[in-house]
Design a protein around this motif. Structure first.
Motif, PDB file in Angstrom:
ATOM      1  N   GLU A  62       0.821  -1.220   0.000  1.00  0.00           N
ATOM      2  CA  GLU A  62       0.000   0.000   0.000  1.00  0.00           C
ATOM      3  C   GLU A  62       0.852   1.266   0.000  1.00  0.00           C
ATOM      4  OE1 GLU A  62      -3.313   0.071  -0.234  1.00  0.00           O
ATOM      5  OE2 GLU A  62      -3.479  -2.107  -0.234  1.00  0.00           O
ATOM      6  N   ALA A  63       2.036   1.188   0.577  1.00  0.00           N
ATOM      7  CA  ALA A  63       2.930   2.352   0.653  1.00  0.00           C
ATOM      8  C   ALA A  63       4.353   1.841   0.830  1.00  0.00           C
ATOM      9  CB  ALA A  63       2.547   3.251   1.822  1.00  0.00           C
ATOM     10  N   LEU A  64       5.309   2.650   0.454  1.00  0.00           N
ATOM     11  CA  LEU A  64       6.716   2.311   0.648  1.00  0.00           C
ATOM     12  C   LEU A  64       7.229   3.062   1.872  1.00  0.00           C
ATOM     13  CD1 LEU A  64       7.952   2.431  -3.036  1.00  0.00           C
ATOM     14  CD2 LEU A  64       7.279   0.434  -1.687  1.00  0.00           C
ATOM     15  N   PRO A  65       7.699   2.343   2.873  1.00  0.00           N
ATOM     16  CA  PRO A  65       8.150   3.003   4.105  1.00  0.00           C
ATOM     17  C   PRO A  65       9.461   3.756   3.885  1.00  0.00           C
ATOM     18  CG  PRO A  65       8.629   0.667   4.187  1.00  0.00           C
ATOM     19  CD  PRO A  65       7.847   0.900   2.930  1.00  0.00           C
ATOM     20  N   ARG A  66       9.660   4.777   4.664  1.00  0.00           N
ATOM     21  CA  ARG A  66      10.894   5.566   4.580  1.00  0.00           C
ATOM     22  C   ARG A  66      11.924   5.096   5.596  1.00  0.00           C
ATOM     23  NH1 ARG A  66      10.056  10.750   1.921  1.00  0.00           N
ATOM     24  NH2 ARG A  66       7.870  10.864   1.332  1.00  0.00           N
ATOM     25  N   ARG A  67      11.454   4.312   6.598  1.00  0.00           N
ATOM     26  CA  ARG A  67      12.345   3.851   7.660  1.00  0.00           C
ATOM     27  C   ARG A  67      11.742   2.628   8.321  1.00  0.00           C
ATOM     28  NH1 ARG A  67      10.886   6.478  13.102  1.00  0.00           N
ATOM     29  NH2 ARG A  67       8.679   6.870  12.821  1.00  0.00           N
ATOM     30  N   ARG A  68      12.499   1.998   9.190  1.00  0.00           N
ATOM     31  CA  ARG A  68      11.978   0.900   9.995  1.00  0.00           C
ATOM     32  C   ARG A  68      11.429   1.537  11.271  1.00  0.00           C
ATOM     33  NH1 ARG A  68      12.368  -4.744  10.877  1.00  0.00           N
ATOM     34  NH2 ARG A  68      12.519  -5.281  13.079  1.00  0.00           N
ATOM     35  N   GLY A  69      10.173   1.873  11.232  1.00  0.00           N
ATOM     36  CA  GLY A  69       9.547   2.564  12.343  1.00  0.00           C
ATOM     37  C   GLY A  69       8.766   1.614  13.236  1.00  0.00           C
ATOM     38  N   PRO A  70       7.870   2.169  14.020  1.00  0.00           N
ATOM     39  CA  PRO A  70       7.060   1.341  14.919  1.00  0.00           C
ATOM     40  C   PRO A  70       6.118   0.418  14.144  1.00  0.00           C
ATOM     41  CG  PRO A  70       6.388   3.646  15.033  1.00  0.00           C
ATOM     42  CD  PRO A  70       7.588   3.585  14.152  1.00  0.00           C
ATOM     43  N   ALA A  71       5.608  -0.595  14.834  1.00  0.00           N
ATOM     44  CA  ALA A  71       4.761  -1.603  14.199  1.00  0.00           C
ATOM     45  C   ALA A  71       3.518  -0.994  13.556  1.00  0.00           C
ATOM     46  CB  ALA A  71       4.364  -2.665  15.223  1.00  0.00           C
ATOM     47  N   ALA A  72       2.909  -0.019  14.201  1.00  0.00           N
ATOM     48  CA  ALA A  72       1.707   0.604  13.647  1.00  0.00           C
ATOM     49  C   ALA A  72       2.013   1.271  12.301  1.00  0.00           C
ATOM     50  CB  ALA A  72       1.138   1.621  14.634  1.00  0.00           C
ATOM     51  N   GLU A  73       3.155   1.888  12.206  1.00  0.00           N
ATOM     52  CA  GLU A  73       3.578   2.525  10.952  1.00  0.00           C
ATOM     53  C   GLU A  73       3.844   1.467   9.876  1.00  0.00           C
ATOM     54  OE1 GLU A  73       7.537   4.935   9.805  1.00  0.00           O
ATOM     55  OE2 GLU A  73       6.424   5.756  11.510  1.00  0.00           O
ATOM     56  N   ALA A  74       4.432   0.352  10.276  1.00  0.00           N
ATOM     57  CA  ALA A  74       4.727  -0.732   9.337  1.00  0.00           C
ATOM     58  C   ALA A  74       3.444  -1.359   8.799  1.00  0.00           C
ATOM     59  CB  ALA A  74       5.587  -1.789  10.014  1.00  0.00           C
ATOM     60  N   LEU A  75       2.458  -1.557   9.645  1.00  0.00           N
ATOM     61  CA  LEU A  75       1.194  -2.173   9.221  1.00  0.00           C
ATOM     62  C   LEU A  75       0.450  -1.335   8.195  1.00  0.00           C
ATOM     63  CD1 LEU A  75      -0.143  -3.614  12.585  1.00  0.00           C
ATOM     64  CD2 LEU A  75       0.651  -4.895  10.599  1.00  0.00           C
ATOM     65  N   ALA A  76       0.675  -0.033   8.201  1.00  0.00           N
ATOM     66  CA  ALA A  76       0.012   0.848   7.236  1.00  0.00           C
ATOM     67  C   ALA A  76       0.602   0.712   5.836  1.00  0.00           C
ATOM     68  CB  ALA A  76       0.108   2.298   7.708  1.00  0.00           C
ATOM     69  N   CYS A  77       1.727   0.027   5.704  1.00  0.00           N
ATOM     70  CA  CYS A  77       2.403  -0.090   4.407  1.00  0.00           C
ATOM     71  C   CYS A  77       1.930  -1.272   3.583  1.00  0.00           C
ATOM     72  CB  CYS A  77       3.909  -0.186   4.617  1.00  0.00           C
ATOM     73  SG  CYS A  77       4.608   1.328   5.275  1.00  0.00           S
ATOM     74  N   TYR A  78       1.152  -2.178   4.173  1.00  0.00           N
ATOM     75  CA  TYR A  78       0.652  -3.324   3.419  1.00  0.00           C
ATOM     76  C   TYR A  78      -0.704  -3.751   3.938  1.00  0.00           C
ATOM     77  CZ  TYR A  78       2.310  -6.255   7.306  1.00  0.00           C
ATOM     78  OH  TYR A  78       2.523  -6.806   8.539  1.00  0.00           O
ATOM     79  N   GLN A  79      -1.424  -4.462   3.077  1.00  0.00           N
ATOM     80  CA  GLN A  79      -2.727  -5.004   3.450  1.00  0.00           C
ATOM     81  C   GLN A  79      -2.648  -6.515   3.299  1.00  0.00           C
ATOM     82  OE1 GLN A  79      -5.940  -3.713   0.995  1.00  0.00           O
ATOM     83  NE2 GLN A  79      -7.478  -4.763   2.205  1.00  0.00           N
ATOM     84  N   GLU A  80      -3.046  -7.217   4.336  1.00  0.00           N
ATOM     85  CA  GLU A  80      -3.042  -8.685   4.311  1.00  0.00           C
ATOM     86  C   GLU A  80      -4.264  -9.156   3.530  1.00  0.00           C
ATOM     87  OE1 GLU A  80      -1.042 -12.141   5.791  1.00  0.00           O
ATOM     88  OE2 GLU A  80      -0.715 -10.232   6.767  1.00  0.00           O
ATOM     89  N   LEU A  81      -4.037 -10.034   2.563  1.00  0.00           N
ATOM     90  CA  LEU A  81      -5.113 -10.593   1.755  1.00  0.00           C
ATOM     91  C   LEU A  81      -5.250 -12.080   2.077  1.00  0.00           C
ATOM     92  CD1 LEU A  81      -4.120  -9.078  -1.707  1.00  0.00           C
ATOM     93  CD2 LEU A  81      -5.784  -8.169  -0.093  1.00  0.00           C
ATOM     94  N   LEU A  82      -6.374 -12.648   1.772  1.00  0.00           N
ATOM     95  CA  LEU A  82      -6.534 -14.092   1.878  1.00  0.00           C
ATOM     96  C   LEU A  82      -5.850 -14.733   0.684  1.00  0.00           C
ATOM     97  CD1 LEU A  82     -10.293 -14.241   2.903  1.00  0.00           C
ATOM     98  CD2 LEU A  82      -8.299 -14.443   4.380  1.00  0.00           C
TER      99      LEU A  82
END
Length: 96
Positions: A62-82
């Protein structure tokens, strides 16, 4: 962005070397194509499929992270699909 860096930044791997192992073992796919190199490019909208902890994980970038940040920030970068949803999404993207 490099695949190994993406996996490390979004906390799918504990270290960068672990992320390189995931990327280089040949069991990860980007949009259905097998990947065997850690420097493969990852872009927004890509579907990543790989085995982790005894299960198949399918993620949409969903987004490309700029750093290895907190878990909440990391979760916003991808969506889990079935696992079955990935084929539908790839087919829809191919039609566009």
């Amino acid at each position: 962005m490099r695949l190994d860096i993406f996996l490390w930044y979004v906390r799918l791997a504990k270290s960068r070397s672990a992320a390189q192992s995931i990327a280089c073992d040949g069991r990860l796919r980007i949009d259905g194509r097998p990947i065997d190199r850690s420097h493969a490019p990852v872009r927004i909208g890509n579907i990543l499929t790989f085995a982790q902890a005894g299960q198949v994980r399918v993620l949409r970038v969903e987004a490309l992270p700029r750093r290895r940040g907190p878990a909440a920030e990391a979760l916003a970068c991808y969506q889990e699909l079935l696992p079955g949803d990935a084929a539908n999404v790839s087919h829809q993207n191919a039609e566009r």
